[in-house]
Design an enzyme around this catalytic site. Structure first.
Site, PDB file in Angstrom:
ATOM      1  N   ASP A  15       0.874  -1.175   0.000  1.00 50.11           N
ATOM      2  CA  ASP A  15       0.000   0.000   0.000  1.00 50.11           C
ATOM      3  C   ASP A  15       0.908   1.221   0.000  1.00 50.11           C
ATOM      4  O   ASP A  15       1.297   1.725   1.050  1.00 50.11           O
ATOM      5  CB  ASP A  15      -0.902  -0.010   1.230  1.00 50.11           C
ATOM      6  N   SER A  16       1.251   1.671  -1.182  1.00 51.18           N
ATOM      7  CA  SER A  16       2.236   2.743  -1.313  1.00 51.18           C
ATOM      8  C   SER A  16       1.634   3.957  -2.000  1.00 51.18           C
ATOM      9  O   SER A  16       0.530   3.909  -2.547  1.00 51.18           O
ATOM     10  CB  SER A  16       3.432   2.253  -2.143  1.00 51.18           C
TER      11      SER A  16
END
Length: 290
Positions: free
Chosen positions: A158-159
């Site tokens: 989750d960037s």
């Protein structure tokens, strides 16, 4: 007193703005600019470098789809690695799966974690205190490079977009190491942008993953604050193809896990249907090797 607005700066030719009830935090960490504010429409909002990351109003869409799809796609995920996700929402959803024995979360910016704990406590809930959770403030690239072979069943990334601090999470080297640390049926998921505006992100990321994974696909979620239509979530698997799953089988898994009926966006039908991509998105994926 004049209204205060905050405008997102993701694109230079299109955007969205929020009317602010109260600004809660504004700081610059060693990695990025961080703003948390209370909006009139979406509850509390987290921005990193001027880009919306999460809002209390619609976080469930992204978090549920980023987590439940891979964990119900893998036959029996026990060890899960989360990279990024400093707000804690992914960690919370991972730990909703009773079969998960260990969830390691590696977030490079400790300030995001601390501000989320203080100002966005409902997103993570009690996940920070779950004994199955190991939260590390550190470099996800370094962690994956050093991790043992076949040590995780699933990796959830989750960037931010592939600019700034998130850029290194979209490289050949990163995906090569991810494939190494995953078990034989392991899979990886990461956000690949809104293809109406960020088609190159999905295309290039998919090509990179295809060098190390036999099955590369994507599925979609409609997140209101990720403007531009569908958000794509790229998924790559070392085992079976994630596309073409059976609704009844997914439902049985979700019922056994105690998750069925407790979500706001994810359902077994949405899970399976999300892989049916419109042609303007599907054309950016490489052909499956199997």
């Amino acid at each position: 007193m004049a209204d205060q607005w905050i405008e997102e700066t993701l694109y230079d030719n299109w955007g969205q703005r929020f009317r602010v009830k109260q600004e809660l935090a504004r700081t610059t960490s060693p990695f990025q600019d961080i703003v948390v504010f209370e909006s009139e429409s979406h509850g509390r909002v987290l921005l990193l470098d001027g880009v919306v990351q999460i809002t209390e109003g619609d976080e469930f869409v992204y978090q549920e789809m980023l987590t439940h799809v891979p964990l119900f796609t893998h036959a029996a995920p026990r060890n899960v690695l989360i990279i990024g996700a400093g707000d804690g929402g992914v960690l919370r959803r991972v730990l909703e799966h009773p079969g998960v024995e260990k969830a390691v979360m590696v977030e490079i910016d400790g300030a995001v974690i601390e501000l989320s704990k203080k100002y966005l406590p409902n997103i993570a809930g009690n996940a920070w205190n779950d004994p199955r959770a190991e939260v590390i403030v550190g470099d996800g690239i370094d962690y994956v490079t050093r991790a043992a072979d076949a040590s995780f069943d699933a990796i959830i990334v989750d960037s931010t977009d592939p600019i700034g601090v998130g850029e290194v999470l979209f490289t050949d080297s990163f995906y090569e190491h991810c494939a190494r640390v995953l078990t034989a049926e392991g899979l990886i998921v990461n956000q690949c942008g809104v293809p109406f505006m960020q088609a190159d992100e999905l295309h290039e990321t998919s090509l990179r993953r295809a060098k190390f994974f036999p099955h590369v696909s994507a599925y979609v979620a409609a997140v209101p604050t990720y403007v531009g239509g569908f958000m794509t979530l790229g998924i790559a698997s070392k085992g079976k193809s994630p596309a073409g799953q059976d609704v009844a089988a997914v439902r049985a898994r979700a019922e056994a896990a105690g998750i069925l009926g407790k979500t706001q966006y994810w359902t077994p039908e949405i899970h399976v249907g999300a892989f049916n991509l419109p042609p303007y998105i599907a054309k950016h994926l490489p052909a499956d090797k199997a």
